[in-house]
Design an enzyme around this catalytic site. Structure first.
Site, PDB file in Angstrom:
ATOM      1  N   ASP A   1      45.906  42.442  25.017  1.00 11.13           N
ATOM      2  CA  ASP A   1      46.262  42.844  26.392  1.00 11.13           C
ATOM      3  C   ASP A   1      47.769  42.894  26.678  1.00 11.13           C
ATOM      4  O   ASP A   1      48.229  42.410  27.723  1.00 11.13           O
ATOM      5  CB  ASP A   1      45.579  41.897  27.404  1.00 11.13           C
ATOM      6  CG  ASP A   1      44.059  41.930  27.323  1.00 11.13           C
ATOM      7  OD1 ASP A   1      43.510  42.639  26.451  1.00 11.13           O
ATOM      8  OD2 ASP A   1      43.403  41.231  28.122  1.00 11.13           O
TER       9      ASP A   1
ATOM     10  N   ASP B   1      42.688  45.263  28.449  1.00  9.30           N
ATOM     11  CA  ASP B   1      41.862  44.955  29.604  1.00  9.30           C
ATOM     12  C   ASP B   1      41.677  46.313  30.307  1.00  9.30           C
ATOM     13  O   ASP B   1      42.665  47.030  30.537  1.00  9.30           O
ATOM     14  CB  ASP B   1      42.629  43.966  30.495  1.00  9.30           C
ATOM     15  CG  ASP B   1      41.744  42.990  31.239  1.00  9.30           C
ATOM     16  OD1 ASP B   1      40.645  42.676  30.749  1.00  9.30           O
ATOM     17  OD2 ASP B   1      42.168  42.530  32.324  1.00  9.30           O
TER      18      ASP B   1
ATOM     19  N   HIS C   1      39.501  47.781  33.286  1.00  6.69           N
ATOM     20  CA  HIS C   1      38.533  47.560  34.356  1.00  6.69           C
ATOM     21  C   HIS C   1      38.285  48.793  35.225  1.00  6.69           C
ATOM     22  O   HIS C   1      39.222  49.535  35.539  1.00  6.69           O
ATOM     23  CB  HIS C   1      39.039  46.456  35.294  1.00  6.69           C
ATOM     24  CG  HIS C   1      39.204  45.121  34.663  1.00  6.69           C
ATOM     25  ND1 HIS C   1      38.225  44.520  33.905  1.00  6.69           N
ATOM     26  CD2 HIS C   1      40.237  44.231  34.696  1.00  6.69           C
ATOM     27  CE1 HIS C   1      38.641  43.329  33.505  1.00  6.69           C
ATOM     28  NE2 HIS C   1      39.868  43.132  33.965  1.00  6.69           N
TER      29      HIS C   1
ATOM     30  N   HIS D   1      35.705  46.295  39.853  1.00  7.17           N
ATOM     31  CA  HIS D   1      35.404  45.156  38.970  1.00  7.17           C
ATOM     32  C   HIS D   1      35.270  43.834  39.742  1.00  7.17           C
ATOM     33  O   HIS D   1      36.032  43.563  40.665  1.00  7.17           O
ATOM     34  CB  HIS D   1      36.496  45.017  37.900  1.00  7.17           C
ATOM     35  CG  HIS D   1      36.103  44.103  36.791  1.00  7.17           C
ATOM     36  ND1 HIS D   1      36.616  42.828  36.659  1.00  7.17           N
ATOM     37  CD2 HIS D   1      35.208  44.266  35.788  1.00  7.17           C
ATOM     38  CE1 HIS D   1      36.053  42.261  35.598  1.00  7.17           C
ATOM     39  NE2 HIS D   1      35.203  43.108  35.056  1.00  7.17           N
TER      40      HIS D   1
ATOM     41  N   HIS E   1      44.069  44.790  38.658  1.00  9.74           N
ATOM     42  CA  HIS E   1      44.926  44.939  37.474  1.00  9.74           C
ATOM     43  C   HIS E   1      44.201  45.766  36.415  1.00  9.74           C
ATOM     44  O   HIS E   1      42.966  45.790  36.366  1.00  9.74           O
ATOM     45  CB  HIS E   1      45.298  43.564  36.911  1.00  9.74           C
ATOM     46  CG  HIS E   1      44.113  42.793  36.418  1.00  9.74           C
ATOM     47  ND1 HIS E   1      43.297  42.054  37.249  1.00  9.74           N
ATOM     48  CD2 HIS E   1      43.571  42.681  35.182  1.00  9.74           C
ATOM     49  CE1 HIS E   1      42.323  41.522  36.551  1.00  9.74           C
ATOM     50  NE2 HIS E   1      42.450  41.887  35.285  1.00  9.74           N
TER      51      HIS E   1
ATOM     52  N   LYS F   1      38.139  46.444  26.768  1.00  7.76           N
ATOM     53  CA  LYS F   1      37.205  45.409  27.196  1.00  7.76           C
ATOM     54  C   LYS F   1      37.257  45.259  28.704  1.00  7.76           C
ATOM     55  O   LYS F   1      38.219  45.678  29.335  1.00  7.76           O
ATOM     56  CB  LYS F   1      37.578  44.075  26.544  1.00  7.76           C
ATOM     57  CG  LYS F   1      38.931  43.560  27.027  1.00  7.76           C
ATOM     58  CD  LYS F   1      39.331  42.317  26.282  1.00  7.76           C
ATOM     59  CE  LYS F   1      40.558  41.687  26.845  1.00  7.76           C
ATOM     60  NZ  LYS F   1      40.402  41.152  28.211  1.00  7.76           N
TER      61      LYS F   1
ATOM     62  N   CYS G   1      43.050  35.489  28.222  1.00 10.46           N
ATOM     63  CA  CYS G   1      42.441  36.393  27.240  1.00 10.46           C
ATOM     64  C   CYS G   1      42.759  36.031  25.793  1.00 10.46           C
ATOM     65  O   CYS G   1      41.915  36.207  24.920  1.00 10.46           O
ATOM     66  CB  CYS G   1      42.812  37.831  27.568  1.00 10.46           C
ATOM     67  SG  CYS G   1      41.954  38.365  29.087  1.00 10.46           S
TER      68      CYS G   1
HETATM   69  C1  VGL Z   1      43.669  38.476  31.764  1.00 13.99           C
HETATM   70  C2  VGL Z   1      43.307  37.668  33.884  1.00 13.99           C
HETATM   71  C3  VGL Z   1      42.491  38.732  34.169  1.00 13.99           C
HETATM   72  C4  VGL Z   1      44.342  38.327  30.446  1.00 13.99           C
HETATM   73  C5  VGL Z   1      42.835  39.544  32.034  1.00 13.99           C
HETATM   74  O1  VGL Z   1      44.551  39.346  29.737  1.00 13.99           O
HETATM   75  O2  VGL Z   1      44.709  37.181  30.102  1.00 13.99           O
HETATM   76  N1  VGL Z   1      43.881  37.541  32.691  1.00 13.99           N
HETATM   77  N2  VGL Z   1      42.238  39.651  33.232  1.00 13.99           N
HETATM   78 ZN    ZN Z   2      41.199  41.421  33.720  1.00 16.90          ZN
END
Ligand code: VGL
Ligand code: ZN
Length: 233
Positions: free
Chosen positions: A15, A55, A57, A61, A99, A124, A172
Site C-alpha cells: 500500500d 488498497d 476501495h 466501503h 481513502h 485488495k 496493513c
Molecule cells: C490501511 C487503514 C485503512 C493500511 C488501509 O494500508 O495500513 N490502513 N486502510
Molecule cells: Zn483501507
C-alpha cells in the site's frame, strides 16, 4: 533466483499509495513517503518475485466513516462489523477518512516507487462489506469472505520467504505479514521500509508480530544480506 538451499524470497511492498503519504494523503502516515529510497534499494535486489499491493476501495466501503450514520461515524472510532454470511462472526475495526478509492488520485502508487521493478500488482479491499488490511484476505473465516490470490501467486512462484515493507506498519503491513506467516512463508518486515499510523505502537506491534512468527529485521541485517548474496551466487 533461488539458492542451493532452496531460498526463494519475494518482496511485498504494501500500500505505498498517495493517500497514505504526506503532503496530500487523506490518511497520511508521518514520514510515509520517506521509505521510497529504501524500498527501491530492496526492489533492486535479486528477489525471485516482487509484488506491490494496493488498497482499492469502492466509494461505499464499510471502513469509511462517511458511510456510517451518526453518532458513531467519526474517523478513527471503532465499529463492530459482522461477516456478511454469518452474523455470529464479528470483528471490531476502525473507521477511517475516505481513502484509496478505486481510480482516484489518492489510490495511485506514489511516483517515487520504482514500479518498473514491480512484477505484480495485487489489489485488495474491493468488497464494500469487509475491512481487509491483509493483502491475503479479509479477517473472516466462517466462511472466508474475500481473498486476493496473493498466496497462490507466491506459491506458484515457489516462494519460500516473504519480505514485507510499506504502509502502514501497524495496519496493513502487520496483517499482511501475519497472514503470510500463516500461509507458511518465512516472513520478515524490513523495519526501515515501513512507517506506522501510530509510531508509539511500534514496539507492541513488533512484539505481536514476533508472537505470530514474523521477525522485524533491519535492511543492514543478515536476512536482507541473504537476498543480496543470491546475486553473487
Ligand atoms: C490501511 C487503514 C485503512 C493500511 C488501509 O494500508 O495500513 N490502513 N486502510
Ligand atoms: Zn483501507
Amino acid at each position: 533466483m533461488a539458492s542451493a538451499d532452496g531460498f526463494k524470497p519475494a518482496l511485498v511492498v504494501v500500500d505505498f499509495q498517495e493517500d497514505f503519504c504526506p503532503p496530500n494523503g487523506s490518511l497520511a502516515v508521518t514520514g510515509g513517503r520517506d521509505i521510497a529510497p529504501l524500498v527501491n534499494s530492496l526492489l533492486a535486489l535479486p528477489f525471485a518475485m516482487t509484488v506491490a499491493t494496493k488498497d482499492w476501495h469502492p466509494q461505499d466501503h464499510v471502513s469509511f466513516a462517511s458511510n456510517h450514520a451518526p453518532p458513531n461515524n467519526k474517523p478513527f472510532e471503532s465499529v463492530t462489523i459482522a461477516n456478511p454470511h454469518n452474523a455470529a462472526e464479528t470483528e471490531t475495526t476502525r473507521l477511517w477518512p475516505d481513502h484509496c478509492v478505486q481510480g482516484s488520485k489518492g489510490a495511485e502508487l506514489v511516483p517515487e516507487l520504482d514500479v518498473a521493478k514491480v512484477q505484480h500488482v495485487v489489489e485488495k479491499g474491493q468488497d464494500r462489506r469487509v475491512e481487509m488490511y491483509s493483502a491475503f484476505k479479509a479477517p473472516f473465516d466462517d466462511p472466508v469472505v474475500a481473498q486476493s490470490g496473493l498466496a497462490e501467486l507466491l506459491r506458484e512462484g515457489g516462494i519460500t520467504d516473504v519480505y514485507a515493507v510499506g504502509l502502514a506498519f501497524d495496519y496493513c503491513v502487520k496483517y499482511t505479514a501475519i497472514d503470510s506467516a500463516k500461509e507458511g512463508f518465512k516472513t520478515y518486515v524490513v523495519g526501515e521500509g515501513s512507517r506506522a499510523v501510530d509510531p508509539s505502537a511500534w514496539a507492541d506491534v513488533e512484539r505481536e508480530l514476533k508472537e505470530k512468527g514474523v521477525t522485524v529485521v533491519s535492511a543492514d541485517g543478515e536476512e536482507v544480506k541473504k537476498v543480496k548474496d543470491l546475486g553473487a551466487a
